[in-house]
Write an enzyme that holds these catalytic residues in place. Structure first.
Site: not given
Ligand code: NAD
Length: 304
Positions: A122-123, A151, A175
């Protein structure tokens, strides 16, 4: 109501909207995913909560919809996960290219629009977004160490036997692996041995790995954390929350300004300001090392 576009209808995107509806933060939600079957199913499931919430709206939307130009906040959860054998650089380049394609398809945003990054890493993706979207830097932020701090705080609250809302303190930095607990920020003060501190900090850092090992993904915490940020922006609450935003400093005669998890005042225009934080010398060194590490990764994996 402010228009909030959530891009990515996976677990994280759906939980952000679910939490946002329940908390009735004054938003009209739009959900967009390339996987239209998934998007439609999430919308149906989310609409089933509307009777049990205050006034809210949730709609599916495509990249060719004219209403995209009117979005007030764009939350990006779209991205690929790290595949076996892939480096962090590979993941960064893959998700940066998804970000570029999203920006291209969204076209011109409202000058007041805010872009909130959730996708990992994310960063650095926040840094990439600051180059890709033509908006002032304060209007582009990432969720930073807000989730990591949550957490930490529930663990401290359990130890202190105090309501979690009355236990304060931050996890700062990336992160990810170079994040650290700013023990000097913990209130009320708590006496812990070095071993206990190291154990708790490691437990917080490894939390995502442990959740993923048991259930495949993390989404409740980030759903709630992102809603907290959306509420702060929509209702201009001016809360101090640790998000990914630049915290510039000079190292080896170079200006390092990679976005990193630091407490920032969040309100209507995104990051209103980043107050100077009082850290111990050791914590300041850890923060700078974390930022330098991210800057190096960003420079060694150029945006294609
Ligand atoms: P996921 O794979 O379930 O969902 C991602 C979605 O993005 C998929 O449905 C995919 O079809 C869609 N996608 C991909 N390319 C796309 C585009 N060009 N346009 C539109 N949609 C598109 O993943 P998730 O579990 O929902 O996690 C999402 C993200 O959040 C991951 O990168 C995960 O690491 C991150 N995350 C971040 C934190 C944080 O603290 N920042 C915490 C948890 C998860």
């Amino acid at each position: 109501m402010k228009k909030v576009l959530v891009i990515g209808a996976g677990n994280v995107g759906a939980h952000i909207i679910n939490h946002g509806i329940t908390k009735h933060i004054g938003a009209e939600f739009f959900l967009l995913d390339l996987n239209q079957e998934l998007e439609a199913a999430q919308i149906l499931d989310l609409k089933d909560t509307l009777l049990f919430s205050h006034h809210a709206r949730v709609t599916g939307i495509n990249f060719d919809d004219e209403r995209l130009k009117d979005m007030d906040i764009i939350v990006i959860t779209a991205g690929a996960n790290q595949a076996p054998g892939e480096t962090r650089c590979d993941l960064l380049q893959k998700n940066t290219s998804i970000l570029q394609s999203i920006a291209g398809q969204l076209g011109e945003l409202k000058p007041s629009a805010i872009v909130l990054l959730v996708t990992n890493p994310v960063d650095i993706l926040t840094q990439a977004a600051q180059q890709i979207f033509k908006l002032p830097a304060n209007q582009i932020l990432g969720t930073g160490t807000l989730l990591d701090s949550a957490r930490l705080r529930w663990r401290l609250a359990e130890k202190m036997q105090i309501n979690v809302n009355h236990v304060h303190g931050y996890v700062l930095g990336e992160h990810g692996d170079s994040e650290f607990v700013a023990w000097s920020s913990i209130r009320p003060e708590i006496e812990l041995s070095e071993e206990e501190k190291n154990h708790m900090a490691e437990d917080v850092k490894k939390s995502a790995y442990n959740i993923i090992a048991g259930k495949g993904a993390t989404y409740f915490g980030i759903g709630a954390a992102t809603t907290k940020l959306l509420n702060a922006i929509i209702n201009n609450t001016k809360e101090l929350l640790p998000v990914s935003t630049p915290y510039p400093f000079i190292a080896n005669e170079r200006l390092i300004k990679t976005p990193i998890g630091v407490p920032a005042v969040i309100g209507a225009t995104g990051v209103l300001r980043t107050p100077k934080i009082k850290l111990s010398d050791d914590e300041l060194t850890q923060l700078q090392k974390s930022a330098e590490k991210l800057q190096q990764l960003f420079e060694s994996c150029p945006i294609k």
